[in-house]
Enzyme design. Structure first.
Site, PDB file in Angstrom:
ATOM      1  N   ASP A 183     -34.494 -70.060 -12.316  1.00  0.00           N
ATOM      2  CA  ASP A 183     -33.134 -69.946 -12.875  1.00  0.00           C
ATOM      3  C   ASP A 183     -32.228 -71.104 -12.502  1.00  0.00           C
ATOM      4  O   ASP A 183     -31.112 -71.202 -13.001  1.00  0.00           O
ATOM      5  CB  ASP A 183     -32.498 -68.630 -12.398  1.00  0.00           C
ATOM      6  CG  ASP A 183     -33.133 -67.442 -13.103  1.00  0.00           C
ATOM      7  OD1 ASP A 183     -33.674 -66.560 -12.433  1.00  0.00           O
ATOM      8  OD2 ASP A 183     -33.119 -67.451 -14.351  1.00  0.00           O
ATOM      9  N   HIS A 220     -37.160 -66.382  -3.757  1.00  0.00           N
ATOM     10  CA  HIS A 220     -38.062 -65.661  -4.663  1.00  0.00           C
ATOM     11  C   HIS A 220     -38.929 -64.720  -3.837  1.00  0.00           C
ATOM     12  O   HIS A 220     -39.319 -65.065  -2.733  1.00  0.00           O
ATOM     13  CB  HIS A 220     -38.962 -66.649  -5.419  1.00  0.00           C
ATOM     14  CG  HIS A 220     -39.581 -66.060  -6.640  1.00  0.00           C
ATOM     15  ND1 HIS A 220     -40.701 -65.266  -6.592  1.00  0.00           N
ATOM     16  CD2 HIS A 220     -39.210 -66.114  -7.935  1.00  0.00           C
ATOM     17  CE1 HIS A 220     -41.005 -64.875  -7.826  1.00  0.00           C
ATOM     18  NE2 HIS A 220     -40.114 -65.366  -8.649  1.00  0.00           N
TER      19      HIS A 220
HETATM   20  C1  SDX Z   1     -36.243 -64.323 -11.251  1.00  0.00           C
HETATM   21  O1  SDX Z   1     -39.974 -61.544  -9.514  1.00  0.00           O
HETATM   22  C2  SDX Z   1     -40.017 -62.537 -10.354  1.00  0.00           C
HETATM   23  O2  SDX Z   1     -41.036 -63.104 -10.657  1.00  0.00           O
HETATM   24  C3  SDX Z   1     -38.658 -62.909 -10.945  1.00  0.00           C
HETATM   25  C4  SDX Z   1     -38.669 -64.140 -11.838  1.00  0.00           C
HETATM   26  C5  SDX Z   1     -39.474 -63.903 -13.086  1.00  0.00           C
HETATM   27  O3  SDX Z   1     -39.976 -64.873 -13.654  1.00  0.00           O
HETATM   28  O4  SDX Z   1     -39.510 -62.742 -13.544  1.00  0.00           O
HETATM   29  O5  SDX Z   1     -39.226 -65.219 -11.139  1.00  0.00           O
HETATM   30  C6  SDX Z   1     -37.282 -64.529 -12.306  1.00  0.00           C
HETATM   31  O6  SDX Z   1     -35.662 -63.280 -11.196  1.00  0.00           O
HETATM   32  C7  SDX Z   1     -35.987 -65.431 -10.251  1.00  0.00           C
HETATM   33  C8  SDX Z   1     -34.974 -65.008  -9.138  1.00  0.00           C
HETATM   34  C9  SDX Z   1     -33.546 -65.133  -9.693  1.00  0.00           C
HETATM   35  N1  SDX Z   1     -32.570 -64.578  -8.727  1.00  0.00           N
HETATM   36  C10 SDX Z   1     -31.739 -65.358  -8.009  1.00  0.00           C
HETATM   37  O7  SDX Z   1     -31.784 -66.590  -8.009  1.00  0.00           O
HETATM   38  C11 SDX Z   1     -30.718 -64.589  -7.181  1.00  0.00           C
HETATM   39  C12 SDX Z   1     -30.695 -65.152  -5.753  1.00  0.00           C
HETATM   40  N2  SDX Z   1     -32.010 -64.869  -5.156  1.00  0.00           N
HETATM   41  C13 SDX Z   1     -32.035 -63.758  -4.192  1.00  0.00           C
HETATM   42  O8  SDX Z   1     -31.272 -62.659  -4.602  1.00  0.00           O
HETATM   43  C14 SDX Z   1     -33.457 -63.432  -3.737  1.00  0.00           C
HETATM   44  O9  SDX Z   1     -34.058 -64.590  -3.368  1.00  0.00           O
HETATM   45  C15 SDX Z   1     -34.399 -62.666  -4.657  1.00  0.00           C
HETATM   46  C16 SDX Z   1     -33.795 -61.425  -5.200  1.00  0.00           C
HETATM   47  C17 SDX Z   1     -34.840 -63.546  -5.772  1.00  0.00           C
HETATM   48  C18 SDX Z   1     -35.635 -62.309  -3.797  1.00  0.00           C
HETATM   49  O10 SDX Z   1     -35.171 -61.537  -2.820  1.00  0.00           O
HETATM   50  P1  SDX Z   1     -36.120 -60.922  -1.658  1.00  0.00           P
HETATM   51  O11 SDX Z   1     -37.505 -61.425  -1.764  1.00  0.00           O
HETATM   52  O12 SDX Z   1     -35.897 -59.450  -1.663  1.00  0.00           O
HETATM   53  O13 SDX Z   1     -35.559 -61.608  -0.392  1.00  0.00           O
HETATM   54  P2  SDX Z   1     -34.529 -60.911   0.550  1.00  0.00           P
HETATM   55  O14 SDX Z   1     -33.314 -60.501  -0.249  1.00  0.00           O
HETATM   56  O15 SDX Z   1     -35.260 -59.860   1.330  1.00  0.00           O
HETATM   57  O16 SDX Z   1     -34.119 -62.108   1.510  1.00  0.00           O
HETATM   58  C19 SDX Z   1     -35.006 -62.546   2.547  1.00  0.00           C
HETATM   59  C20 SDX Z   1     -34.135 -63.429   3.396  1.00  0.00           C
HETATM   60  C21 SDX Z   1     -32.778 -62.795   3.705  1.00  0.00           C
HETATM   61  O17 SDX Z   1     -32.331 -63.384   4.909  1.00  0.00           O
HETATM   62  P3  SDX Z   1     -32.303 -62.451   6.254  1.00  0.00           P
HETATM   63  O18 SDX Z   1     -31.343 -61.313   5.937  1.00  0.00           O
HETATM   64  O19 SDX Z   1     -33.741 -61.959   6.420  1.00  0.00           O
HETATM   65  O20 SDX Z   1     -31.822 -63.374   7.310  1.00  0.00           O
HETATM   66  O21 SDX Z   1     -33.843 -64.631   2.667  1.00  0.00           O
HETATM   67  C22 SDX Z   1     -32.447 -64.679   2.415  1.00  0.00           C
HETATM   68  C23 SDX Z   1     -31.890 -63.278   2.607  1.00  0.00           C
HETATM   69  O22 SDX Z   1     -30.518 -63.353   2.959  1.00  0.00           O
HETATM   70  N3  SDX Z   1     -32.277 -65.104   1.018  1.00  0.00           N
HETATM   71  C24 SDX Z   1     -31.310 -65.908   0.586  1.00  0.00           C
HETATM   72  C25 SDX Z   1     -31.545 -66.063  -0.788  1.00  0.00           C
HETATM   73  N4  SDX Z   1     -32.617 -65.367  -1.143  1.00  0.00           N
HETATM   74  C26 SDX Z   1     -33.079 -64.766  -0.030  1.00  0.00           C
HETATM   75  N5  SDX Z   1     -30.285 -66.490   1.239  1.00  0.00           N
HETATM   76  C27 SDX Z   1     -29.468 -67.248   0.485  1.00  0.00           C
HETATM   77  N6  SDX Z   1     -29.613 -67.452  -0.838  1.00  0.00           N
HETATM   78  C28 SDX Z   1     -30.646 -66.882  -1.492  1.00  0.00           C
HETATM   79  N7  SDX Z   1     -30.782 -67.089  -2.814  1.00  0.00           N
END
Ligand code: SDX
Length: 379
Positions: free
Chosen positions: A316, A262
């Site tokens: 989710d 998140h």
């Molecule tokens: C919702 O914003 C909100 O409030 C949203 C929400 C709401 O109520 O409106 O809470 C609802 O959308 C919840 C999120 C649902 N999405 C998912 O579950 C999809 C999977 N999650 C990821 O795509 C991600 O965590 C996000 C999109 C939710 C957040 O992404 P960020 O903050 O941009 O994080 P990032 O992509 O920059 O990742 C930071 C690091 C990375 O590693 P490095 O490249 O730095 O080594 O964390 C890793 C990412 O690879 N990472 C994950 C991960 N999420 C982040 N690695 C594996 N699995 C994951 N789910």
């Protein structure tokens, strides 16, 4: 143009609005709607009362709630022209596309853009909260070639929706669990779809276009679309023994694990905790679900491996298990998220109207200057 501050992709960490609607503490895992904790609301309130709190800014009196609830019941029906339009949608169409199209279509019937008329604002709030569930249920039946079911005014919000969707009145526990899930999804500060809603609201367009923008944004798998992806992941994993190899493979291939991580929460999402409790209550009543065991194992393994990076279960992760147990198809999970989040979007729409300032950020230009126009023969 002078750049006011350093470039942040997608305005990450940049406050785009001042708001008093909700507050998140990502370090402590806290969420408040108008200052009231989500845990209190999930256990003591109901979705319609919570929507009122979010939109009008304080808990309603008994009379205010009765009036608001009665108006919503009265406005649940949708025009037959919108139903006829939905009959033309392809069966294979995703329900979020159907919801976005039909939410925008409401504007054909109701938008007068009288944004300075409190009655127009109240009518738009009532209609959108009342009609999105009817549209979601109608599309689910019509895509199979069946007639949709008329809403029943003698049923409360959750019971009526599940009745229109499944053609039978649900038991009180399922209705209560569903309603609590609607409370949990209703609002979450400046998430992507709410940001969409505010940008759209800032141009003074009508609230139906605002909601259509937000629905399109919520549909993405990185946002509201994740709940549907989580269930597909649990089905793909198939057994508890296959969890570790599956997760290790995701991590090795830098594949995002759906339902985790998140932008704000760096601990377990408080909504995920409550949804997990709701899932357990439902399974106790309706019988266990092997996907729950797989989900609990996935959460443990991901926490072991990625907890240090602040990656924990988000809202989710467990929602799909709750909905699946109620017999709701997984491609309707995100429309359910939209039916709930429309309360937050409308609260931000109203707040943005008071701002009365169009969103117009700037950019860092990295392209060329004074490029030559080459005639096509020379390209
Ligand atoms: C919702 O914003 C909100 O409030 C949203 C929400 C709401 O109520 O409106 O809470 C609802 O959308 C919840 C999120 C649902 N999405 C998912 O579950 C999809 C999977 N999650 C990821 O795509 C991600 O965590 C996000 C999109 C939710 C957040 O992404 P960020 O903050 O941009 O994080 P990032 O992509 O920059 O990742 C930071 C690091 C990375 O590693 P490095 O490249 O730095 O080594 O964390 C890793 C990412 O690879 N990472 C994950 C991960 N999420 C982040 N690695 C594996 N699995 C994951 N789910």
């Amino acid at each position: 143009a002078t750049i006011a501050c350093e470039y942040k992709p997608g305005l990450e960490g940049i406050p785009a609005s001042q708001s008093s609607i909700s507050f998140v503490d990502g370090g402590k895992g806290l969420l408040e709607y108008r200052g009231i904790s989500i845990t209190e609301l999930a256990h003591k309130s109901n979705f319609i009362e919570t929507a009122y709190l979010l939109i009008w800014g304080q808990l309603p009196t008994k009379e205010e709630l009765a009036q608001f609830e009665a108006e919503i019941r009265h406005h649940r029906r949708i025009k037959y022209r919108i139903r006829d339009m939905m009959k033309c949608f392809p069966e294979s169409g995703h329900p979020m596309d159907a919801l976005q199209a039909s939410a925008a279509a409401l504007g054909l019937f109701y938008s007068r853009r009288a944004l300075d008329d409190p009655q127009y604002i109240r009518d738009a709030v009532i209609r959108l909260i009342a009609k999105l569930p009817t549209m979601v249920a109608a599309f689910k039946l019509m895509r199979k070639g069946n007639d949709p079911i008329q809403p029943r005014d003698d049923l409360d919000y959750a019971t009526n929706f599940l009745y229109m969707l499944t053609e039978e009145v649900p038991d009180p526990i399922a209705a209560r669990v569903f309603d609590a899930s609607m409370i949990l999804h209703a609002e979450h500060t400046m998430n992507a779809s709410t940001f969409s809603a505010r940008v759209t609201a800032s141009t003074l367009t009508d609230p139906y276009a605002v909601v259509a923008s937000a629905v399109g944004t919520l549909a993405g798998p990185l946002h509201g679309g994740a709940n549907e992806e989580v269930l597909a992941m649990l089905e793909e994993i198939g057994t508890v023994d296959n969890v570790v190899p599956y997760i290790e493979d995701c991590i090795a291939n830098k594949k995002k694990i759906m339902g985790f991580g998140h932008r704000v929460y760096k601990v377990k999402d408080p909504r995920a905790k409550i949804l997990q409790e709701l899932a357990e209550r439902l399974f106790k009543q309706k019988g266990y679900d092997r996907y729950y065991d797989i989900a609990v194992e996935v959460e443990k393994v991901v926490e072991d491996k990625l907890g240090a990076k602040g990656i924990y279960a988000n809202v989710d992760f467990y929602s799909g298990l709750v909905y699946r147990k109620m017999g709701i198809p997984s491609d309707l999970f995100t429309p359910l998220f939209a039916m709930s989040r429309v309360a937050g979007w409308l609260a931000h729409w109203k707040e943005q109207l008071n701002e009365n300032r169009i969103f117009r950020p700037t950019q860092v230009y990295v392209g060329n200057h004074e490029s030559e126009y080459l005639p096509i023969a020379e390209r």
